[in-house]
Scaffold this motif. Structure first.
Motif, PDB file in Angstrom:
ATOM      1  N   ARG A   1     102.769  95.028 107.147  1.00 45.41           N
ATOM      2  CA  ARG A   1     103.241  96.345 106.718  1.00 45.41           C
ATOM      3  C   ARG A   1     102.041  97.226 106.388  1.00 45.41           C
ATOM      4  O   ARG A   1     101.253  96.908 105.514  1.00 45.41           O
ATOM      5  CB  ARG A   1     104.157  96.220 105.508  1.00 45.41           C
ATOM      6  CG  ARG A   1     105.495  95.560 105.798  1.00 45.41           C
ATOM      7  CD  ARG A   1     106.477  95.841 104.676  1.00 45.41           C
ATOM      8  NE  ARG A   1     105.877  95.601 103.371  1.00 45.41           N
ATOM      9  CZ  ARG A   1     106.247  96.231 102.251  1.00 45.41           C
ATOM     10  NH1 ARG A   1     107.197  97.141 102.300  1.00 45.41           N
ATOM     11  NH2 ARG A   1     105.668  95.949 101.106  1.00 45.41           N
ATOM     12  N   ILE A   2     101.949  98.334 107.091  1.00 50.45           N
ATOM     13  CA  ILE A   2     100.855  99.275 106.868  1.00 50.45           C
ATOM     14  C   ILE A   2     101.256 100.336 105.848  1.00 50.45           C
ATOM     15  O   ILE A   2     100.462 100.756 105.016  1.00 50.45           O
ATOM     16  CB  ILE A   2     100.435  99.949 108.187  1.00 50.45           C
ATOM     17  CG1 ILE A   2     100.056  98.889 109.218  1.00 50.45           C
ATOM     18  CG2 ILE A   2      99.292 100.927 107.964  1.00 50.45           C
ATOM     19  CD1 ILE A   2      98.881  98.034 108.816  1.00 50.45           C
ATOM     20  N   LEU A   3     102.503 100.778 105.900  1.00 50.14           N
ATOM     21  CA  LEU A   3     102.994 101.843 105.031  1.00 50.14           C
ATOM     22  C   LEU A   3     104.347 101.470 104.483  1.00 50.14           C
ATOM     23  O   LEU A   3     105.246 101.050 105.231  1.00 50.14           O
ATOM     24  CB  LEU A   3     103.090 103.161 105.817  1.00 50.14           C
ATOM     25  CG  LEU A   3     103.683 104.370 105.091  1.00 50.14           C
ATOM     26  CD1 LEU A   3     102.735 104.845 103.995  1.00 50.14           C
ATOM     27  CD2 LEU A   3     103.953 105.509 106.067  1.00 50.14           C
ATOM     28  N   ALA A   4     104.513 101.597 103.165  1.00 50.61           N
ATOM     29  CA  ALA A   4     105.807 101.347 102.535  1.00 50.61           C
ATOM     30  C   ALA A   4     106.795 102.432 102.937  1.00 50.61           C
ATOM     31  O   ALA A   4     106.418 103.501 103.418  1.00 50.61           O
ATOM     32  CB  ALA A   4     105.654 101.295 101.016  1.00 50.61           C
ATOM     33  N   ASP A   5     108.077 102.164 102.721  1.00 50.55           N
ATOM     34  CA  ASP A   5     109.110 103.094 103.149  1.00 50.55           C
ATOM     35  C   ASP A   5     109.032 104.416 102.390  1.00 50.55           C
ATOM     36  O   ASP A   5     108.946 104.436 101.165  1.00 50.55           O
ATOM     37  CB  ASP A   5     110.501 102.483 102.937  1.00 50.55           C
ATOM     38  CG  ASP A   5     110.751 101.310 103.874  1.00 50.55           C
ATOM     39  OD1 ASP A   5     109.982 101.181 104.842  1.00 50.55           O
ATOM     40  OD2 ASP A   5     111.691 100.540 103.633  1.00 50.55           O
ATOM     41  N   LEU A   6     109.090 105.515 103.156  1.00 50.29           N
ATOM     42  CA  LEU A   6     109.118 106.865 102.604  1.00 50.29           C
ATOM     43  C   LEU A   6     110.390 107.561 103.069  1.00 50.29           C
ATOM     44  O   LEU A   6     111.102 107.084 103.958  1.00 50.29           O
ATOM     45  CB  LEU A   6     107.888 107.661 103.061  1.00 50.29           C
ATOM     46  CG  LEU A   6     106.531 107.109 102.600  1.00 50.29           C
ATOM     47  CD1 LEU A   6     105.396 107.888 103.243  1.00 50.29           C
ATOM     48  CD2 LEU A   6     106.414 107.174 101.080  1.00 50.29           C
ATOM     49  N   ALA A   7     110.673 108.713 102.476  1.00 47.80           N
ATOM     50  CA  ALA A   7     111.957 109.378 102.729  1.00 47.80           C
ATOM     51  C   ALA A   7     112.053 109.945 104.142  1.00 47.80           C
ATOM     52  O   ALA A   7     113.104 109.917 104.760  1.00 47.80           O
ATOM     53  CB  ALA A   7     112.167 110.497 101.712  1.00 47.80           C
ATOM     54  N   GLY A   8     110.954 110.499 104.664  1.00 42.70           N
ATOM     55  CA  GLY A   8     111.024 111.197 105.942  1.00 42.70           C
ATOM     56  C   GLY A   8     110.584 110.342 107.106  1.00 42.70           C
ATOM     57  O   GLY A   8     110.031 109.255 106.940  1.00 42.70           O
ATOM     58  N   PRO A   9     110.817 110.798 108.341  1.00 39.04           N
ATOM     59  CA  PRO A   9     110.419 110.050 109.535  1.00 39.04           C
ATOM     60  C   PRO A   9     108.903 109.950 109.655  1.00 39.04           C
ATOM     61  O   PRO A   9     108.163 110.781 109.149  1.00 39.04           O
ATOM     62  CB  PRO A   9     111.016 110.868 110.686  1.00 39.04           C
ATOM     63  CG  PRO A   9     111.152 112.248 110.135  1.00 39.04           C
ATOM     64  CD  PRO A   9     111.453 112.087 108.684  1.00 39.04           C
ATOM     65  N   VAL A  10     108.460 108.902 110.323  1.00 33.58           N
ATOM     66  CA  VAL A  10     107.034 108.622 110.490  1.00 33.58           C
ATOM     67  C   VAL A  10     106.786 108.364 111.973  1.00 33.58           C
ATOM     68  O   VAL A  10     107.530 107.628 112.606  1.00 33.58           O
ATOM     69  CB  VAL A  10     106.610 107.391 109.661  1.00 33.58           C
ATOM     70  CG1 VAL A  10     105.136 107.095 109.849  1.00 33.58           C
ATOM     71  CG2 VAL A  10     106.926 107.606 108.195  1.00 33.58           C
ATOM     72  N   TRP A  11     105.710 108.949 112.515  1.00 32.88           N
ATOM     73  CA  TRP A  11     105.386 108.786 113.927  1.00 32.88           C
ATOM     74  C   TRP A  11     104.026 108.109 114.053  1.00 32.88           C
ATOM     75  O   TRP A  11     102.994 108.770 113.970  1.00 32.88           O
ATOM     76  CB  TRP A  11     105.370 110.133 114.640  1.00 32.88           C
ATOM     77  CG  TRP A  11     106.666 110.861 114.556  1.00 32.88           C
ATOM     78  CD1 TRP A  11     107.766 110.680 115.343  1.00 32.88           C
ATOM     79  CD2 TRP A  11     107.012 111.919 113.648  1.00 32.88           C
ATOM     80  NE1 TRP A  11     108.771 111.536 114.979  1.00 32.88           N
ATOM     81  CE2 TRP A  11     108.335 112.314 113.932  1.00 32.88           C
ATOM     82  CE3 TRP A  11     106.324 112.562 112.616  1.00 32.88           C
ATOM     83  CZ2 TRP A  11     108.981 113.328 113.235  1.00 32.88           C
ATOM     84  CZ3 TRP A  11     106.969 113.565 111.920  1.00 32.88           C
ATOM     85  CH2 TRP A  11     108.282 113.936 112.231  1.00 32.88           C
ATOM     86  N   PRO A  12     103.959 106.789 114.256  1.00 35.54           N
ATOM     87  CA  PRO A  12     102.664 106.117 114.311  1.00 35.54           C
ATOM     88  C   PRO A  12     102.077 106.097 115.719  1.00 35.54           C
ATOM     89  O   PRO A  12     102.786 106.255 116.723  1.00 35.54           O
ATOM     90  CB  PRO A  12     103.003 104.695 113.853  1.00 35.54           C
ATOM     91  CG  PRO A  12     104.409 104.491 114.356  1.00 35.54           C
ATOM     92  CD  PRO A  12     105.085 105.839 114.279  1.00 35.54           C
TER      93      PRO A  12
END
Length: 537
Positions: free
Chosen positions: A332-343
């Motif tokens: 896991r690189i990033l914990a869950d956040l509210a908005g969409p994420v584009w890696p």
């Protein structure tokens, strides 16, 4: 005016569509993600954002009140779009090595997110023909020459709104670049087909032109993949070798598959099964297909580089995960956040944009930079002439000069010094090593308002070894690495002293940095000639 408004609406619709897709997947309200307007001309480089989910050091690349979205990475370059309220879009390019951002395209009208590979950037944009009618075409930007060219010359609609299970009508990637090769889909012959072009030679060829719609290609070297649509049954994924001209279907039955990409020997995509999307991987050499994820939540927008797959993980929000095919381990690189994420990923570097600050910014981390060990600490010994100036770092109070500031990672740091009776001073420090920084404050008053201001210069001094005391015009101000700002233009005497080494005195009259190698003290002589700065005199 009507045409212009149509174009804006299409742009706004695209980005609102992305937000709505994510909202559908998570049960969010579409209005939860709002574009923030600002008069800031450009995003500002920022210091690191701390640790990721599994103790990875995360660096915040942008710090703007505008949304910075859909980043892509190639080598040392990061590409992203800046979006303002009303649909105004600009394109930025960031150099990781130099930690500098540049706006390369201002106020353009993309219909899909841009892609980057090496010196080439490509995207789909609305342009007008001789009759004034707008149609989508593919444009590319040559980073080396700074020029833009149009690749397609016909109203072929090279973009796609693809319907898929649960998450519907997402506008997916419609072109891809690898080296000098570019692939895309358009429907010049009545349905979507796949085309290939060489950006250096200008040669092009048809890759796939069946009666079915073939969409959303990806390219790696001489291999091209795409999705072939089978109505509401879904898609099959196909592989084509540009050199051997061999074509192969790599998935068996149609299924709801999306976001397929290729890198070297691997093809990955997101596929609907048992109520959500999971990440799947196909090995071209072995012919084996492996499920990478089995979580009861959407796993979306996969990207791959070499053996590393990254994707956006959705459960109570959106996070970023990475999977190493060589070790079969997920991180896991990033914990869950509210908005969409584009890696996106290239080598060990992963980039994405998220809205943890209230608007979207771009972030970077390296898989080789886990913070299990103590992070590198940098100290900045900050002083002013005269002393007693209030210090602000990133708009936070940090005491008064002289002060020693500590930073746990390299990066760009905005600072401000304020003292009654003197003009406020602002600058940005490029923190890549511990250093001493001294500012000559400019006095306020009637005498400084009228007439031209004096020409100023700075002095930057480094030494081998570091830690030498630095005197400027007879006054000791700090140790190397050393910088002094706002000096009157002209000759300034700089002297370096360090126990066990010969003192070194030189005259500086420009802002060019100097690096002085100190000579150890010794009683030895070579004949009657003493050694000075490593040379015989």
């Amino acid at each position: 005016m009507k045409i212009g408004m149509t174009r804006i609406c299409r742009i706004v619709g695209f980005f609102l569509l992305v937000v709505m897709i994510s909202a559908t997947a998570l049960g969010m309200q579409p209005g939860d993600a709002v574009l923030v307007d600002s008069s800031d001309p450009a995003p500002r480089a920022a210091l690191g954002a701390g640790e990721g989910a599994d103790n990875f050091q995360v660096v915040q690349i942008t710090n703007s009140t505008k949304d910075q979205i859909l980043p892509r990475i190639s080598g040392n370059r990061i590409l992203w779009m800046e979006v303002e309220r009303g649909g105004t879009v600009s394109l930025y390019l960031y150099d990781i090595a130099n930690r500098s951002a540049e706006r390369i395209i201002e106020r353009f009208s993309p219909l899909t997110h841009p892609e980057i590979s090496g010196n080439w950037i490509g995207w789909v944009e609305d342009l007008s023909d001789s009759s004034g009618q707008f149609f989508p075409c593919i444009r590319v930007y040559d980073i080396q020459s700074g020029t833009t060219a149009q690749i397609t010359q016909y109203p072929a609609m090279p973009y796609q709104t693809s319907e898929s299970q649960d998450i519907t009508w997402e506008r997916e990637s419609t072109l891809a670049i690898s080296g000098d090769g570019i692939v895309w889909h358009d429907k010049r012959d009545g349905n979507m087909d796949i085309y290939y072009g060489n950006l250096s030679s200008g040669d092009w060829d048809v890759v796939a032109d069946s009666r079915k719609d073939e969409t959303c290609p990806s390219i790696s070297g001489d291999r091209v993949i795409w999705a072939e649509q089978h109505g509401m049954k879904g898609y099959t994924i196909h592989l084509y070798n540009l050199t051997s001209r061999e074509r192969k279907q790599i998935t068996d039955l149609p299924a709801m598959r999306r976001n397929q990409v290729i890198s070297g020997d691997y093809v990955v995509w997101s596929e609907w099964r048992e109520g959500d999307y999971d990440i799947c991987c196909y090995n071209i050499s072995s012919g084996n297909t492996t499920w990478i994820t089995e979580e009861p939540a959407h796993q979306l927008w996969p990207r791959i580089s070499g053996n590393v797959i990254v994707w956006s993980r959705g459960r109570d929000g959106y996070g970023v995960s990475a999977y190493d095919l060589s070790t079969a381990t997920e991180t896991r690189i990033l914990a869950d956040l509210a908005g969409p994420v584009w890696p996106d990923v290239d080598g060990n570097n992963i980039v994405w944009s998220d809205n943890r600050t209230g608007n979207y910014d771009v972030y970077l981390c390296s898989l080789g930079n886990r913070s299990d060990t103590a992070p590198q600490l940098y100290t900045v010994r900050l002083n002013s002439v005269p002393r007693g100036a209030d210090i602000s770092v990133n708009n936070e109070s940090r005491g008064r000069t002289p002060a020693t500031l500590s930073f746990d990672r390299a990066g760009i740091c905005p600072i401000k010094l304020e003292k009654n009776g003197f003009r406020p001073y602002t600058t940005t420090l490029d923190i890549s090593a511990s250093m001493t920084f001294v500012v000559n404050l400019e006095r306020e008053g009637p005498g400084t308002i009228s007439g031209p201001r004096p020409i100023l210069m700075s002095i930057t001094v480094d030494s081998v070894p570091r830690g030498a005391n630095v005197s400027v015009d007879g006054a000791v101000h700090g140790t190397t690495l050393f910088k002094m700002d706002r000096l009157p233009s002209g000759d300034h005497e700089v002297e370096l002293t360090l126990e066990g080494y010969q003192s070194n005195r030189t005259t500086v009259n420009s802002s060019e940095p100097i690096n002085i190698t100190l000579i150890p003290e010794t009683n030895e002589t070579d004949g009657d000639r003493p050694l000075l700065m490593g040379r015989y005199v």
